[in-house]
Design an enzyme around this catalytic site. Structure first.
Site: not given
Ligand code: GDP
Ligand code: MN
Length: 335
Positions: A178, A273, A236-238
Site C-alpha cells: 500500500y 482502507h 491517491f493510492e498505489i
C-alpha cells in the site's frame, strides 16, 4: 519487448538468470479512475499531468469506471490523451445499490441528519454508493482480474513532479502492498461507529491481525484509546489488488458492510482502507510516496528536495506537513 519473448526455455538458463529476467517483467498494473461523464475536463487535466510526469514513458493502461456507461465523447477525448490503451467499465448495479439488509428509513434519516449538520456531501446518495464501491467493490470488477497493481486517480488532481522510475515495479520489488502520499484528519461525524465496530471485529477475529500491526499512530492516547481520525487520503493510492482480494480484507469489509455504516453513517473508503492497512499489514509493507508531488482540492504536498523536477513551490506548510506525517507515521525501516 514483451516478457514472453524474453522468457528462456526452462532448462536453457541457470536459475538465477531466470530470476533476473523475471524481476524485469513489467508489473501487471493499471491507472484506475471512477469518474462521471460530466467530469471529463477534470479527468483530462489529471491525465495530462500524469501522462507528462510519468505514464508516457511506461504506457500503463487507463481503466475508467462509471455507474452509468461512458459516452463516446468521454471515450474519444480520454483515449486521445495517451498512447496507452484505455478501457471503459460500467459498475454492475449490484455493486452500486442499497443492499437488501439496509433499512431505508434509517438511511434517509441519516441523509437528512448529516446534510443538516453540514457533513461534506452527507446528503448525497451517490456519495454513499461511491464510498462503499471504493471500499469493497473496485477490486471485484472482472476487468481488473489480470492485474496485480492499481494507481487510483481522480478528476481535477495535480501531479507536480517527474516520476522517473516505475512505482509499480518499486512496490513489487520491495514487497510493498500500500502506497500513499497524504494523511488527513476527516470529519469524525461521518463515521462515529467505525472504530468501535473495528474493535469488535478484532476481538472476533484476532487471527487476522498482523503480528507487527502498529496502532500507535492512529490511537488518540489522550482520549481513552479512541481512533484519532488520521487517515490516508485515499484519492491517491498505489496498491496491491491481492491485498484487497484477500480473505482477511473481505471478511473485514463484509463485517463492516453488514452493520450498515456506509448508509446509516457516511463511512468513507479512506478511514476504512486506513484501518485495514493498520490491522492487516506490517508497516514495512506500506510506503509514503513523498516524491510524488500531488494536489487534491485544497490539500497539497510539494516535496522540498526535488526542486528541478517539480513545478510546485514547497512552502513551510509542506515542511510542517511532512514532519507531521513523519511523526504520525514513524517509518518502520529506511528505504
Ligand atoms: P471527495 O474527494 O471525497 O470529495 O469525493 P469526490 O466527489 O471527488 O468523489 C470521489 C471520486 O468518485 C471521484 O473520482 C469522482 O469522480 C467519483 N464519483 C463520485 N460520485 C460518483 C458517481 O456518482 N458516479 C461516478 N461515476 N463517479 C463518482
Ligand atoms: Mn475528490
Amino acid at each position: 519487448m514483451p516478457f514472453s519473448k524474453l522468457t528462456p526455455k526452462r532448462h536453457s538458463l541457470p536459475l538465477f538468470q531466470v530470476e533476473v529476467l523475471r524481476a524485469r517483467r513489467k508489473p501487471k498494473a493499471a491507472l484506475i479512475s471512477l469518474v462521471r461523464n460530466s467530469e471529463l475536463e477534470g479527468i483530462e487535466q489529471s491525465m495530462r499531468h500524469l501522462e507528462t510526469r510519468f505514464n508516457h514513458k511506461y504506457n500503463y493502461p487507463w481503466i475508467f469506471f462509471n455507474d452509468v456507461p461512458f459516452d463516446d465523447t468521454f471515450k474519444a477525448r480520454t483515449q486521445n490523451l495517451t498512447n496507452a490503451e484505455c478501457f471503459y467499465a460500467t459498475v454492475p448495479e449490484s455493486h452500486w445499490s442499497l443492499p437488501k439488509w439496509i433499512d431505508e428509513s434509517r438511511f434517509i434519516s441519516s441523509l437528512e441528519y448529516l446534510g443538516a449538520i453540514g457533513v461534506g456531501k452527507g446528503w448525497m446518495i451517490s456519495y454513499r454508493h461511491m464510498c462503499r464501491w471504493n471500499s469493497g467493490f473496485f477490486y471485484k470488477h472482472p476487468i481488473l482480474d489480470d492485474y496485480d497493481w492499481y494507481w487510483r486517480v481522480e478528476p481535477d488532481v495535480h501531479f507536480f513532479c517527474d516520476v522517473d522510475y516505475d512505482p509499480f515495479a518499486f512496490m513489487e520489488e520491495n514487497n510493498l502492498k500500500y502506497g500513499f502520499n497524504m494523511n488527513i484528519l476527516d470529519d469524525a461525524r461521518s463515521f462515529p461507529s467505525m472504530w468501535r465496530q473495528t474493535q469488535e471485529f478484532m476481538s472476533e477475529y484476532p487471527e487476522f491481525i498482523h503480528p507487527e500491526a502498529d496502532f500507535s499512530w492512529i490511537i488518540d492516547h489522550k482520549n481513552d484509546g479512541e481512533y484519532n481520525n488520521c487517515q490516508f487520503f485515499s484519492n491517491f493510492e498505489i496498491g496491491s489488488l491481492d491485498f484487497f482480494r484477500s480473505k482477511t480484507y473481505n471478511t473485514y469489509f463484509d463485517y463492516i458492510d453488514r452493520k450498515g455504516g456506509f448508509y446509516y453513517e457516511r463511512f468513507g473508503d479512506a478511514p476504512l482502507h486506513t484501518l485495514a492497512v493498520v490491522l492487516f499489514l506490517s508497516k514495512r509493507e506500506t510506503h509514503f510516496f513523498r516524491d510524488i508531488g500531488y494536489q487534491h482540492d485544497i490539500n497539497k504536498q510539494c516535496p522540498a528536495n526535488l526542486l528541478n523536477k517539480c513545478s510546485c513551490e514547497p512552502t513551510d506548510l509542506d515542511e510542517n506537513f511532512y514532519k507531521l506525517v513523519m511523526v504520525r507515521w514513524r517509518m518502520a525501516r529506511k528505504r
